[in-house]
Design an enzyme around this catalytic site. Structure first.
Site, PDB file in Angstrom:
ATOM      1  N   SER A  14       0.987  -1.198  -0.060  1.00  7.48           N
ATOM      2  CA  SER A  14      -0.022   0.163   0.052  1.00  7.48           C
ATOM      3  C   SER A  14       0.893   1.348   0.050  1.00  7.48           C
ATOM      4  O   SER A  14       0.214   2.659   0.033  1.00  7.48           O
ATOM      5  CB  SER A  14      -0.917   0.139   1.138  1.00  7.48           C
ATOM      6  OG  SER A  14      -0.155   0.119   2.427  1.00  7.48           O
ATOM      7  N   GLY A  15       2.191   1.057  -0.233  1.00  8.10           N
ATOM      8  CA  GLY A  15       3.111   2.188   0.093  1.00  8.10           C
ATOM      9  C   GLY A  15       3.421   2.673  -1.295  1.00  8.10           C
ATOM     10  O   GLY A  15       2.810   2.240  -2.595  1.00  8.10           O
ATOM     11  N   ARG A  39      -2.048  -4.763   6.538  1.00  7.81           N
ATOM     12  CA  ARG A  39      -2.648  -4.447   8.181  1.00  7.81           C
ATOM     13  C   ARG A  39      -4.102  -4.222   7.926  1.00  7.81           C
ATOM     14  O   ARG A  39      -5.043  -4.359   8.715  1.00  7.81           O
ATOM     15  CB  ARG A  39      -2.276  -3.145   8.843  1.00  7.81           C
ATOM     16  CG  ARG A  39      -0.463  -3.183   9.371  1.00  7.81           C
ATOM     17  CD  ARG A  39      -0.317  -1.991  10.031  1.00  7.81           C
ATOM     18  NE  ARG A  39       1.109  -2.067  10.372  1.00  7.81           N
ATOM     19  CZ  ARG A  39       1.652  -2.594  11.489  1.00  7.81           C
ATOM     20  NH1 ARG A  39       0.667  -3.136  12.140  1.00  7.81           N
ATOM     21  NH2 ARG A  39       2.626  -2.468  11.798  1.00  7.81           N
ATOM     22  N   ARG A  40      -4.506  -3.549   6.791  1.00  4.06           N
ATOM     23  CA  ARG A  40      -5.795  -3.252   6.584  1.00  4.06           C
ATOM     24  C   ARG A  40      -6.277  -3.822   5.047  1.00  4.06           C
ATOM     25  O   ARG A  40      -5.232  -3.408   4.091  1.00  4.06           O
ATOM     26  CB  ARG A  40      -6.321  -1.993   7.093  1.00  4.06           C
ATOM     27  CG  ARG A  40      -5.531  -0.656   5.894  1.00  4.06           C
ATOM     28  CD  ARG A  40      -5.849   0.576   6.587  1.00  4.06           C
ATOM     29  NE  ARG A  40      -5.318   0.791   8.037  1.00  4.06           N
ATOM     30  CZ  ARG A  40      -4.108   0.981   8.042  1.00  4.06           C
ATOM     31  NH1 ARG A  40      -2.915   1.186   7.422  1.00  4.06           N
ATOM     32  NH2 ARG A  40      -3.678   1.443   9.526  1.00  4.06           N
ATOM     33  N   LEU A  75       8.524  -2.443   2.823  1.00  4.12           N
ATOM     34  CA  LEU A  75       8.016  -1.725   3.969  1.00  4.12           C
ATOM     35  C   LEU A  75       9.089  -0.453   4.505  1.00  4.12           C
ATOM     36  O   LEU A  75      10.082  -0.655   4.012  1.00  4.12           O
ATOM     37  CB  LEU A  75       8.505  -2.623   5.297  1.00  4.12           C
ATOM     38  CG  LEU A  75       7.160  -3.768   5.274  1.00  4.12           C
ATOM     39  CD1 LEU A  75       7.703  -4.796   6.352  1.00  4.12           C
ATOM     40  CD2 LEU A  75       5.925  -3.392   5.488  1.00  4.12           C
ATOM     41  N   GLY A  76       8.471   0.547   5.118  1.00  8.52           N
ATOM     42  CA  GLY A  76       9.237   1.605   5.235  1.00  8.52           C
ATOM     43  C   GLY A  76       8.245   2.949   5.968  1.00  8.52           C
ATOM     44  O   GLY A  76       7.197   2.801   5.771  1.00  8.52           O
ATOM     45  N   TYR A 127      18.196   7.149  10.955  1.00 12.73           N
ATOM     46  CA  TYR A 127      17.792   6.498   9.692  1.00 12.73           C
ATOM     47  C   TYR A 127      18.646   5.750   8.824  1.00 12.73           C
ATOM     48  O   TYR A 127      18.340   4.398   8.521  1.00 12.73           O
ATOM     49  CB  TYR A 127      17.275   7.543   8.828  1.00 12.73           C
ATOM     50  CG  TYR A 127      16.375   7.148   7.677  1.00 12.73           C
ATOM     51  CD1 TYR A 127      15.006   7.041   7.640  1.00 12.73           C
ATOM     52  CD2 TYR A 127      17.324   7.174   6.469  1.00 12.73           C
ATOM     53  CE1 TYR A 127      14.344   6.445   6.430  1.00 12.73           C
ATOM     54  CE2 TYR A 127      16.290   6.443   5.373  1.00 12.73           C
ATOM     55  CZ  TYR A 127      14.989   6.451   5.453  1.00 12.73           C
ATOM     56  OH  TYR A 127      14.338   5.932   4.073  1.00 12.73           O
ATOM     57  N   LYS A 131      18.984   1.286   8.406  1.00 14.46           N
ATOM     58  CA  LYS A 131      18.992   0.876   6.923  1.00 14.46           C
ATOM     59  C   LYS A 131      20.328  -0.015   6.797  1.00 14.46           C
ATOM     60  O   LYS A 131      20.037  -1.205   6.085  1.00 14.46           O
ATOM     61  CB  LYS A 131      18.846   1.964   5.969  1.00 14.46           C
ATOM     62  CG  LYS A 131      17.634   2.773   5.914  1.00 14.46           C
ATOM     63  CD  LYS A 131      16.441   1.859   5.560  1.00 14.46           C
ATOM     64  CE  LYS A 131      14.984   2.694   5.432  1.00 14.46           C
ATOM     65  NZ  LYS A 131      13.931   1.880   5.135  1.00 14.46           N
ATOM     66  N   LEU A 154      12.804   9.629  -3.119  1.00 18.55           N
ATOM     67  CA  LEU A 154      11.613   9.048  -4.024  1.00 18.55           C
ATOM     68  C   LEU A 154      10.586  10.020  -4.192  1.00 18.55           C
ATOM     69  O   LEU A 154      10.145  10.835  -3.494  1.00 18.55           O
ATOM     70  CB  LEU A 154      10.878   7.929  -3.156  1.00 18.55           C
ATOM     71  CG  LEU A 154      11.951   6.827  -2.634  1.00 18.55           C
ATOM     72  CD1 LEU A 154      11.143   5.853  -1.880  1.00 18.55           C
ATOM     73  CD2 LEU A 154      12.174   5.843  -4.228  1.00 18.55           C
ATOM     74  N   ARG A 162       3.480  14.977   2.842  1.00 16.16           N
ATOM     75  CA  ARG A 162       4.981  15.464   3.702  1.00 16.16           C
ATOM     76  C   ARG A 162       5.608  16.568   3.235  1.00 16.16           C
ATOM     77  O   ARG A 162       5.961  16.644   2.093  1.00 16.16           O
ATOM     78  CB  ARG A 162       5.783  14.248   3.559  1.00 16.16           C
ATOM     79  CG  ARG A 162       5.162  12.882   3.971  1.00 16.16           C
ATOM     80  CD  ARG A 162       6.449  11.539   3.918  1.00 16.16           C
ATOM     81  NE  ARG A 162       5.869  10.475   4.434  1.00 16.16           N
ATOM     82  CZ  ARG A 162       6.522   9.254   4.086  1.00 16.16           C
ATOM     83  NH1 ARG A 162       7.664   9.295   3.748  1.00 16.16           N
ATOM     84  NH2 ARG A 162       6.055   8.227   4.461  1.00 16.16           N
TER      85      ARG A 162
END
Length: 224
Positions: A14-15, A39-40, A75-76, A127, A131, A154, A162
């Site tokens: 979903s990301g 998760r959903r 994931l992130g 961060y 990684k 990205l 953001r």
């Protein structure tokens, strides 16, 4: 293995990158089944995609889902979104390592993960440190084909706003033209390009540990 017999599992579908990856894998038609761990629920119509709502804190409860050919880990999060360093580390380190262990147990051939440019376990920046730590731990596992993608900033349409990244994205459109030669690897990159590179490497015969810097990711994407 015949392409039509391959199966995939995506964490983080979903990301920004994961969403692009799902669409690319559907279009390429290389997998007979694509499992999405979430998760959903999300709306997806392709019959080859199977959504699994899981508790990421208890991934060990779902070993059957990891019996696939290729595992993609997209994931992130950010410390701001995670609310704490501990929560950030859980998403960016604990979950990927647990997934990789289950992938090895399940007999997966490839594990493909997105980390970040500057990943370094010795870094002063938390961060980059996390990684780097996840890369180091993954290298210690017996993964037949470990493929690490280190993109720079990205670009793409995120689900959440953001401000800092939006400002950086606007600036990158100008700065990318100035980044040539050794600076080329610092150019901002579209999430779709990262997803295209991941799908291309998944379809290749690469074994062992392979690390792809941002400019290499772009080069692979441009060829596919």
């Amino acid at each position: 293995m015949n392409m039509g017999e391959k199966t995939a599992l995506i964490l983080g579908s979903s990301g920004l990158i994961g969403n692009e990856l799902v669409q690319i894998l559907i279009e390429q038609n290389n997998y007979k089944k694509i499992h999405l761990l979430l998760r959903r629920p999300i709306a997806i119509s392709d019959s080859r995609c199977e959504v699994h709502i899981v508790d990421f804190d208890q991934l060990e409860k779902y070993p059957e889902l990891f019996k696939v050919t290729d595992v993609f880990c997209c994931l992130g999060t950010t410390i701001k979104k995670a609310k704490s360093k501990e929560a950030f580390r859980k998403v960016d380190y604990v979950y990927p390592i647990e997934a990789a262990k289950l992938a090895v147990q399940g007999g997966a051939e490839k594990f493909l993960i997105v980390t970040a440019m500057g990943a370094n376990s010795e870094s002063f920046f938390f961060y980059n440190q996390v990684k780097g730590e996840v890369e180091r731990s993954l290298k210690s596992l017996n993964i037949p084909s470990l493929n690490i993608f280190r993109p720079s900033l990205l670009l793409g349409e995120r689900n959440e706003f953001r401000l800092g990244e939006k400002m950086a994205e606007k600036a990158s459109r100008f700065l990318n033209n100035l980044m040539v030669g050794p600076l080329r690897s610092y150019r901002a990159i579209q999430a779709k390009s990262v997803a295209k590179a991941m799908s291309a490497i998944a379809a290749s015969n690469k074994n062992g540990i392979n690390i792809f810097q941002s400019n290499e990711i772009q080069r692979i994407a441009d060829k596919h």
